[in-house]
Design a protein around this motif. Sequence first.
Motif, PDB file in Angstrom:
ATOM      1  N   ILE A  58       0.842  -1.196   0.000  1.00  0.00           N
ATOM      2  CA  ILE A  58       0.000   0.000   0.000  1.00  0.00           C
ATOM      3  C   ILE A  58       0.877   1.246   0.000  1.00  0.00           C
ATOM      4  O   ILE A  58       1.879   1.321   0.710  1.00  0.00           O
ATOM      5  CB  ILE A  58      -0.932  -0.011   1.234  1.00  0.00           C
ATOM      6  CG1 ILE A  58      -1.936  -1.154   1.065  1.00  0.00           C
ATOM      7  CG2 ILE A  58      -1.647   1.333   1.393  1.00  0.00           C
ATOM      8  CD1 ILE A  58      -2.802  -1.398   2.263  1.00  0.00           C
ATOM      9  N   ASP A  59       0.492   2.207  -0.797  1.00  0.00           N
ATOM     10  CA  ASP A  59       1.198   3.484  -0.862  1.00  0.00           C
ATOM     11  C   ASP A  59       0.158   4.576  -0.643  1.00  0.00           C
ATOM     12  O   ASP A  59      -0.729   4.784  -1.482  1.00  0.00           O
ATOM     13  CB  ASP A  59       1.873   3.636  -2.218  1.00  0.00           C
ATOM     14  CG  ASP A  59       2.767   4.860  -2.293  1.00  0.00           C
ATOM     15  OD1 ASP A  59       2.512   5.855  -1.577  1.00  0.00           O
ATOM     16  OD2 ASP A  59       3.726   4.828  -3.077  1.00  0.00           O
ATOM     17  N   LYS A  60       0.258   5.275   0.472  1.00  0.00           N
ATOM     18  CA  LYS A  60      -0.719   6.299   0.841  1.00  0.00           C
ATOM     19  C   LYS A  60      -0.843   7.418  -0.191  1.00  0.00           C
ATOM     20  O   LYS A  60      -1.860   8.086  -0.254  1.00  0.00           O
ATOM     21  CB  LYS A  60      -0.343   6.921   2.188  1.00  0.00           C
ATOM     22  CG  LYS A  60      -0.541   6.016   3.365  1.00  0.00           C
ATOM     23  CD  LYS A  60      -0.190   6.777   4.634  1.00  0.00           C
ATOM     24  CE  LYS A  60      -0.216   5.876   5.832  1.00  0.00           C
ATOM     25  NZ  LYS A  60       0.103   6.628   7.053  1.00  0.00           N
ATOM     26  N   ARG A  61       0.189   7.598  -1.021  1.00  0.00           N
ATOM     27  CA  ARG A  61       0.136   8.672  -2.031  1.00  0.00           C
ATOM     28  C   ARG A  61      -1.015   8.465  -3.005  1.00  0.00           C
ATOM     29  O   ARG A  61      -1.439   9.409  -3.662  1.00  0.00           O
ATOM     30  CB  ARG A  61       1.449   8.735  -2.815  1.00  0.00           C
ATOM     31  CG  ARG A  61       2.625   9.223  -1.978  1.00  0.00           C
ATOM     32  CD  ARG A  61       3.865   9.210  -2.801  1.00  0.00           C
ATOM     33  NE  ARG A  61       4.167   7.818  -3.192  1.00  0.00           N
ATOM     34  CZ  ARG A  61       5.179   7.472  -3.974  1.00  0.00           C
ATOM     35  NH1 ARG A  61       5.978   8.380  -4.473  1.00  0.00           N
ATOM     36  NH2 ARG A  61       5.396   6.203  -4.252  1.00  0.00           N
ATOM     37  N   TYR A  62      -1.521   7.230  -3.128  1.00  0.00           N
ATOM     38  CA  TYR A  62      -2.562   6.953  -4.098  1.00  0.00           C
ATOM     39  C   TYR A  62      -3.958   6.893  -3.485  1.00  0.00           C
ATOM     40  O   TYR A  62      -4.913   6.539  -4.164  1.00  0.00           O
ATOM     41  CB  TYR A  62      -2.245   5.659  -4.850  1.00  0.00           C
ATOM     42  CG  TYR A  62      -0.959   5.794  -5.621  1.00  0.00           C
ATOM     43  CD1 TYR A  62      -0.896   6.609  -6.748  1.00  0.00           C
ATOM     44  CD2 TYR A  62       0.194   5.164  -5.205  1.00  0.00           C
ATOM     45  CE1 TYR A  62       0.282   6.770  -7.449  1.00  0.00           C
ATOM     46  CE2 TYR A  62       1.381   5.316  -5.905  1.00  0.00           C
ATOM     47  CZ  TYR A  62       1.418   6.122  -7.022  1.00  0.00           C
ATOM     48  OH  TYR A  62       2.585   6.287  -7.707  1.00  0.00           O
ATOM     49  N   TYR A  63      -4.092   7.280  -2.226  1.00  0.00           N
ATOM     50  CA  TYR A  63      -5.415   7.362  -1.616  1.00  0.00           C
ATOM     51  C   TYR A  63      -6.178   8.514  -2.242  1.00  0.00           C
ATOM     52  O   TYR A  63      -5.603   9.539  -2.589  1.00  0.00           O
ATOM     53  CB  TYR A  63      -5.310   7.618  -0.109  1.00  0.00           C
ATOM     54  CG  TYR A  63      -4.979   6.415   0.730  1.00  0.00           C
ATOM     55  CD1 TYR A  63      -4.774   5.161   0.188  1.00  0.00           C
ATOM     56  CD2 TYR A  63      -4.882   6.538   2.109  1.00  0.00           C
ATOM     57  CE1 TYR A  63      -4.484   4.075   0.973  1.00  0.00           C
ATOM     58  CE2 TYR A  63      -4.588   5.444   2.908  1.00  0.00           C
ATOM     59  CZ  TYR A  63      -4.387   4.211   2.324  1.00  0.00           C
ATOM     60  OH  TYR A  63      -4.090   3.136   3.104  1.00  0.00           O
ATOM     61  N   ARG A  64      -7.478   8.367  -2.360  1.00  0.00           N
ATOM     62  CA  ARG A  64      -8.322   9.474  -2.823  1.00  0.00           C
ATOM     63  C   ARG A  64      -8.450  10.469  -1.682  1.00  0.00           C
ATOM     64  O   ARG A  64      -8.549  10.076  -0.529  1.00  0.00           O
ATOM     65  CB  ARG A  64      -9.707   8.951  -3.193  1.00  0.00           C
ATOM     66  CG  ARG A  64      -9.725   8.102  -4.423  1.00  0.00           C
ATOM     67  CD  ARG A  64     -11.188   7.787  -4.765  1.00  0.00           C
ATOM     68  NE  ARG A  64     -11.271   6.919  -5.905  1.00  0.00           N
ATOM     69  CZ  ARG A  64     -11.512   5.618  -5.849  1.00  0.00           C
ATOM     70  NH1 ARG A  64     -11.704   5.013  -4.696  1.00  0.00           N
ATOM     71  NH2 ARG A  64     -11.564   4.910  -6.939  1.00  0.00           N
ATOM     72  N   PRO A  65      -8.534  11.753  -2.022  1.00  0.00           N
ATOM     73  CA  PRO A  65      -8.681  12.763  -0.968  1.00  0.00           C
ATOM     74  C   PRO A  65      -9.943  12.528  -0.124  1.00  0.00           C
ATOM     75  O   PRO A  65      -9.930  12.717   1.074  1.00  0.00           O
ATOM     76  CB  PRO A  65      -8.780  14.082  -1.722  1.00  0.00           C
ATOM     77  CG  PRO A  65      -8.245  13.804  -3.078  1.00  0.00           C
ATOM     78  CD  PRO A  65      -8.416  12.337  -3.339  1.00  0.00           C
TER      79      PRO A  65
END
Length: 123
Positions: A58-65
Amino acid sequence: MLQAKKPDDFVLATGKTYTVRHFIELAFAEVGIKLEWKGKGEKEKGIDKKTGKTLVAIDKRYYRPAEVDHLEGDPRKAQRVLGWKHKYDLKALVNEMVQSDLELFKRDVYLKKGGHKILHEQE
């Protein structure tokens, strides 16, 4: 949609919901890799069962706002108004996506090995 009497918005979807994990498993299965999931939440990883290598993290940079809990396309209007019905299921879509990526990868490898020179020499 282009043949409709008046312009309108339509959702084209299967009307089914799948997890990201399921999508990932289908994609890796296309290239013969079986994943094993370890960890919980943001620490969860997809491990190649054969090699033990971590292939998914998992990479938090790709979470939706503004993350939502449930996403599902409702195709009923397209079905009712247009008579539309989906032809692809998720597995077929993943197959097409992975096969397309594999072809791009093969082309890139070919070009990196000097394939463009070979093409010009044949002309």
